[in-house]
Design an enzyme around this catalytic site. Structure first.
Site, mmCIF file in Angstrom:
data_model
loop_
_atom_site.group_PDB
_atom_site.id
_atom_site.type_symbol
_atom_site.label_atom_id
_atom_site.label_comp_id
_atom_site.label_asym_id
_atom_site.label_seq_id
_atom_site.Cartn_x
_atom_site.Cartn_y
_atom_site.Cartn_z
ATOM 1 N N THR A 15 0.778 -0.992 -0.373
ATOM 2 C CA THR A 15 -0.093 -0.220 -0.036
ATOM 3 C C THR A 15 0.796 1.464 0.198
ATOM 4 O O THR A 15 0.986 2.355 -0.696
ATOM 5 C CB THR A 15 -1.035 -0.319 1.562
ATOM 6 O OG1 THR A 15 -1.827 -1.457 1.159
ATOM 7 C CG2 THR A 15 -2.163 0.777 1.156
ATOM 8 N N VAL A 16 1.957 1.563 0.955
ATOM 9 C CA VAL A 16 3.018 3.067 1.429
ATOM 10 C C VAL A 16 3.512 2.714 -0.049
ATOM 11 O O VAL A 16 3.927 3.963 -0.403
ATOM 12 C CB VAL A 16 3.212 2.749 2.301
ATOM 13 C CG1 VAL A 16 4.078 3.804 2.795
ATOM 14 C CG2 VAL A 16 2.416 2.675 3.584
ATOM 15 N N LYS A 107 5.950 2.251 12.904
ATOM 16 C CA LYS A 107 6.451 2.559 14.514
ATOM 17 C C LYS A 107 6.506 1.570 14.810
ATOM 18 O O LYS A 107 7.113 2.028 15.895
ATOM 19 C CB LYS A 107 5.152 3.230 14.352
ATOM 20 C CG LYS A 107 3.549 2.292 14.585
ATOM 21 C CD LYS A 107 3.098 2.063 13.591
ATOM 22 C CE LYS A 107 3.327 2.044 12.075
ATOM 23 N NZ LYS A 107 1.552 2.354 11.104
ATOM 24 N N ILE A 138 0.132 13.500 8.544
ATOM 25 C CA ILE A 138 0.497 14.475 9.025
ATOM 26 C C ILE A 138 2.494 14.936 10.374
ATOM 27 O O ILE A 138 2.941 14.181 10.696
ATOM 28 C CB ILE A 138 0.369 15.083 11.389
ATOM 29 C CG1 ILE A 138 -0.956 14.649 10.371
ATOM 30 C CG2 ILE A 138 0.039 16.497 12.092
ATOM 31 C CD1 ILE A 138 -1.931 14.406 11.574
ATOM 32 N N GLU A 191 -3.263 -2.412 9.422
ATOM 33 C CA GLU A 191 -1.816 -2.898 9.846
ATOM 34 C C GLU A 191 -2.604 -4.680 8.990
ATOM 35 O O GLU A 191 -3.279 -4.825 9.178
ATOM 36 C CB GLU A 191 -1.474 -3.624 10.604
ATOM 37 C CG GLU A 191 -1.186 -2.170 11.439
ATOM 38 C CD GLU A 191 0.195 -1.194 10.945
ATOM 39 O OE1 GLU A 191 0.986 -1.862 11.033
ATOM 40 O OE2 GLU A 191 -0.429 0.555 10.383
ATOM 41 N N LYS A 206 3.784 4.893 18.495
ATOM 42 C CA LYS A 206 3.161 6.283 18.116
ATOM 43 C C LYS A 206 3.647 6.809 19.656
ATOM 44 O O LYS A 206 4.443 7.819 19.372
ATOM 45 C CB LYS A 206 2.437 6.357 17.470
ATOM 46 C CG LYS A 206 1.963 5.901 15.563
ATOM 47 C CD LYS A 206 0.616 6.081 15.179
ATOM 48 C CE LYS A 206 0.155 5.181 14.137
ATOM 49 N NZ LYS A 206 -0.943 4.769 13.503
ATOM 50 N N GLY A 303 -3.487 5.503 5.614
ATOM 51 C CA GLY A 303 -3.515 5.663 3.927
ATOM 52 C C GLY A 303 -2.388 5.577 3.277
ATOM 53 O O GLY A 303 -0.866 6.165 3.909
HETATM 54 P P1 NAP Z 1 1.764 -3.900 2.817
HETATM 55 O O1 NAP Z 1 0.585 -2.902 1.789
HETATM 56 O O2 NAP Z 1 1.498 -5.232 3.155
HETATM 57 O O3 NAP Z 1 3.325 -4.036 2.272
HETATM 58 C C1 NAP Z 1 4.016 -4.942 2.440
HETATM 59 C C2 NAP Z 1 5.171 -4.519 1.080
HETATM 60 O O4 NAP Z 1 6.405 -5.048 2.683
HETATM 61 C C3 NAP Z 1 4.613 -5.679 0.764
HETATM 62 O O5 NAP Z 1 4.688 -5.004 -0.735
HETATM 63 C C4 NAP Z 1 5.538 -6.922 0.652
HETATM 64 O O6 NAP Z 1 5.675 -7.889 -0.265
HETATM 65 C C5 NAP Z 1 6.528 -6.834 1.130
HETATM 66 N N1 NAP Z 1 7.098 -7.618 2.472
HETATM 67 C C6 NAP Z 1 7.109 -7.583 3.810
HETATM 68 N N2 NAP Z 1 7.172 -8.813 4.488
HETATM 69 C C7 NAP Z 1 8.485 -8.935 3.788
HETATM 70 C C8 NAP Z 1 9.617 -9.728 3.647
HETATM 71 N N3 NAP Z 1 9.916 -10.628 4.722
HETATM 72 N N4 NAP Z 1 10.465 -10.130 2.566
HETATM 73 C C9 NAP Z 1 10.241 -9.135 2.087
HETATM 74 N N5 NAP Z 1 9.231 -7.941 0.940
HETATM 75 C C10 NAP Z 1 8.529 -8.377 2.317
HETATM 76 O O7 NAP Z 1 1.763 -2.957 4.274
HETATM 77 P P2 NAP Z 1 1.908 -0.948 4.290
HETATM 78 O O8 NAP Z 1 0.360 -1.046 4.762
HETATM 79 O O9 NAP Z 1 2.218 -0.568 3.196
HETATM 80 O O10 NAP Z 1 2.694 -0.804 5.367
HETATM 81 C C11 NAP Z 1 4.145 -0.835 5.017
HETATM 82 C C12 NAP Z 1 4.311 0.381 6.216
HETATM 83 O O11 NAP Z 1 4.079 1.369 6.496
HETATM 84 C C13 NAP Z 1 4.597 -0.957 7.764
HETATM 85 O O12 NAP Z 1 5.405 -0.460 8.915
HETATM 86 C C14 NAP Z 1 3.192 0.164 8.200
HETATM 87 O O13 NAP Z 1 3.309 0.294 10.083
HETATM 88 C C15 NAP Z 1 3.027 1.733 7.503
HETATM 89 N N6 NAP Z 1 2.162 2.591 7.322
HETATM 90 C C16 NAP Z 1 1.424 2.027 6.608
HETATM 91 C C17 NAP Z 1 0.480 2.928 6.287
HETATM 92 C C18 NAP Z 1 -1.010 2.821 5.678
HETATM 93 O O14 NAP Z 1 -2.133 3.398 6.090
HETATM 94 N N7 NAP Z 1 -0.878 1.446 5.350
HETATM 95 C C19 NAP Z 1 0.229 4.636 7.476
HETATM 96 C C20 NAP Z 1 1.511 4.621 7.592
HETATM 97 C C21 NAP Z 1 2.471 3.837 8.240
HETATM 98 P P3 NAP Z 1 4.047 -9.005 -1.661
HETATM 99 O O15 NAP Z 1 3.451 -7.406 -1.823
HETATM 100 O O16 NAP Z 1 5.241 -9.671 -2.150
HETATM 101 O O17 NAP Z 1 3.327 -9.893 -0.324
HETATM 102 N N1 HSE Z 2 -2.695 1.381 11.138
HETATM 103 C C1 HSE Z 2 -2.197 2.707 10.830
HETATM 104 C C2 HSE Z 2 -3.400 3.449 11.191
HETATM 105 C C3 HSE Z 2 -1.873 2.990 9.693
HETATM 106 O O1 HSE Z 2 -4.627 2.843 11.385
HETATM 107 O O2 HSE Z 2 -3.163 4.350 11.641
HETATM 108 C C4 HSE Z 2 -0.195 4.051 9.905
HETATM 109 O O3 HSE Z 2 -0.077 4.324 10.723
#
Ligand code: NAP
Ligand code: HSE
Length: 435
Positions: A15-16, A107, A138, A191, A206, A303
């Site tokens: 997603t990110v 985080k 933010i 998450e 956080k 997001g």
């Molecule tokens: P996600 O959609 O699950 O994406 C995770 C990515 O990491 C995927 O591309 C996955 O590969 C890859 N990955 C996971 N484990 C792996 C491993 N062992 N080896 C190689 N690649 C691996 O997660 P996300 O929502 O983008 O979140 C990513 C980070 O951003 C997290 O720390 C989350 O807390 C933080 N975050 C997310 C948001 C949000 O709103 N989504 C907001 C703030 C912070 P595949 O695609 O091949 O599975």
């Molecule tokens: N899962 C987290 C939330 C993403 O809902 O706030 C942002 O860190």
């Protein structure tokens, strides 16, 4: 000055990660204008390179081997947007040891292994930045570290998890808990394991990071007492509403007599309190200190694209600027024409003093309609043969409202010059009503 090509890499392309990739492509000109650099994703670590992606990577970019990133001397910065503690932590340590700056949105990793990771960054003389790990879009870390460098913050109060805030506000509208959680997952806020969100562990991590930065003393996840929203039922939400309050998952970090207290728990928040007005996946952080009294930052707390904006900002901070980009001096790079007078759109409050007799309202409505101004609300007060009309229009160009009022002022039934005031009735962002 010629732009500098800067190869960058991502750990994760979900997603990110895919949103970071999209932003770097779509905002390449803006970044170049600001910094003199063009950032280009040359490698991204994933588990499954065959998976369909929201923004596909260029051929050859996706890899399953961390060595492709760690050992590529051209890569200037790596964004860790993969999540989890292991193997992520060891990957980040290896990258730092190889002299690569890292920016992270993780985080849990920062809150659990911060001491070790920052130690490794210092030892290698490279940066480890983490703006996106707290409250997505933010820029609260930047505000705490840079803008408030000489300010003592003694309390932080915040809504720092988007998923739980989304669930609670959907419950206020009548949705069930499970239905709201499924929607948060569908929209990409939650998450990978949503237990972290609903149990309060995400918010606790956080708050640990915010407390560490604000108070200058290491706070880890283990130091934070937390409770999530799993026990919150529609009955809590209804009871809060009846008492003029809202249920929110609140994080609080306090410095009391030189001692720390950091916690996260569901709370009933008075409707007049700024945190009660935070809805959906939005977050808000209130910083309280002696000189600043109170500063509140509110914005999207989750997001893909929202988080990516903070990741890219951190990458740009690491890379810096060449020459004298506007980050260092004058912000002006173009000349914009002023909007023509009267074209700015808004709803308006209009007050009219008119004679109280048949047909007057029709005359008024006709003049407004002739200029395309639609009436949203109307209240009439009568007094001794005259009437005061209080009208709120739908959004219309100010010039059209003025033209209609000029004609209305000229009606023989008009008793005074009509006046109009703009009405602020939305957040100015599509899809956002009142918070
Ligand atoms: P996600 O959609 O699950 O994406 C995770 C990515 O990491 C995927 O591309 C996955 O590969 C890859 N990955 C996971 N484990 C792996 C491993 N062992 N080896 C190689 N690649 C691996 O997660 P996300 O929502 O983008 O979140 C990513 C980070 O951003 C997290 O720390 C989350 O807390 C933080 N975050 C997310 C948001 C949000 O709103 N989504 C907001 C703030 C912070 P595949 O695609 O091949 O599975
Ligand atoms: N899962 C987290 C939330 C993403 O809902 O706030 C942002 O860190």
């Amino acid at each position: 000055m010629a732009s500098v090509d800067v190869p960058v890499a991502l750990l994760g392309y979900g997603t990110v990660g895919s949103a970071v990739s999209r932003l770097l492509v779509e905002s390449a000109d803006d970044i170049e204008r600001a910094t003199g650099h063009r950032l280009r994703v040359v490698r991204a670590l994933v588990r499954d390179p065959e998976k369909e992606r929201a923004f596909p990577a260029d051929p050859g970019v996706l890899t399953t081997d961390i060595a492709d990133i760690r050992d590529d001397p051209s890569i200037a910065v790596v964004a860790e947007v993969m999540g989890g503690i292991e193997p992520t932590g060891d990957y980040v340590l290896a990258l730092l040891a190889a002299g690569k700056p890292v920016v992270s949105a993780n985080k849990q990793l920062i809150a659990r292994r911060g001491a070790e990771l920052f130690g490794a960054a210092s030892a290698a003389g490279v940066q480890l930045r983490f703006e996106a790990s707290v409250c997505a879009a933010i820029p609260v870390i930047k505000v705490l570290r840079e803008a408030l460098v000489v300010t003592t913050v003694h309390r932080i109060l915040g809504i720092v998890n988007g998923t739980t805030n989304f669930i609670l506000t959907e419950m206020e509208k009548g949705s069930g808990y499970d239905e709201a959680l499924a929607e948060a997952q569908r929209q990409g806020f939650a998450e990978a394991d949503p237990t972290e969100d609903v149990s309060g562990a995400d918010a606790a991590a956080k708050m640990a990071i915010l407390a560490t930065v604000a108070f200058g003393s290491r706070v880890t996840l283990d130091d934070v007492e937390y409770e999530g929203i799993e026990s919150i039922t529609p009955l809590h939400v209804a009871a809060a509403r009846e008492m003029g309050m809202a249920v929110r998952l609140v994080g609080a970090a306090s410095l009391v007599g030189g001692k720390l207290d950091v916690r996260v728990h569901p709370a009933l928040v008075d409707r007049r309190h700024p945190l009660a007005a935070v809805e959906g996946a939005f977050n808000a952080v209130m910083l309280q200190g002696d000189a600043i009294r109170e500063i509140t930052l509110e914005g999207p707390g989750a997001g893909g694209i929202e988080t990516a904006s903070a990741v890219v900002a951190d990458m740009v901070s690491v890379i810096g600027t060449t020459g004298t980009g506007f980050l260092q001096n004058d912000a002006c790079w173009r000349e914009l024409e002023p909007l023509e007078p009267g074209r700015l759109r808004s709803p308006f409050y209009v007050r009219l003093d008119v004679e109280d007799r048949a047909g007057v309202l029709a005359h008024v409505a006709l003049r407004l309609a002739t200029h395309g101004v639609s009436i949203g609300r109307l209240v009439q007060h009568q007094d001794n043969g005259s009437a005061t009309l209080h009208i709120v229009t739908h959004e219309a160009p100010a010039g059209d409202v003025d033209a209609a009022l000029e004609e209305i002022g000229g009606l023989e039934e008009s008793r005074s010059a009509p006046s109009a005031l703009p009405v602020i009735s939305d957040r100015g962002v599509p899809g956002l009503g009142w918070a």
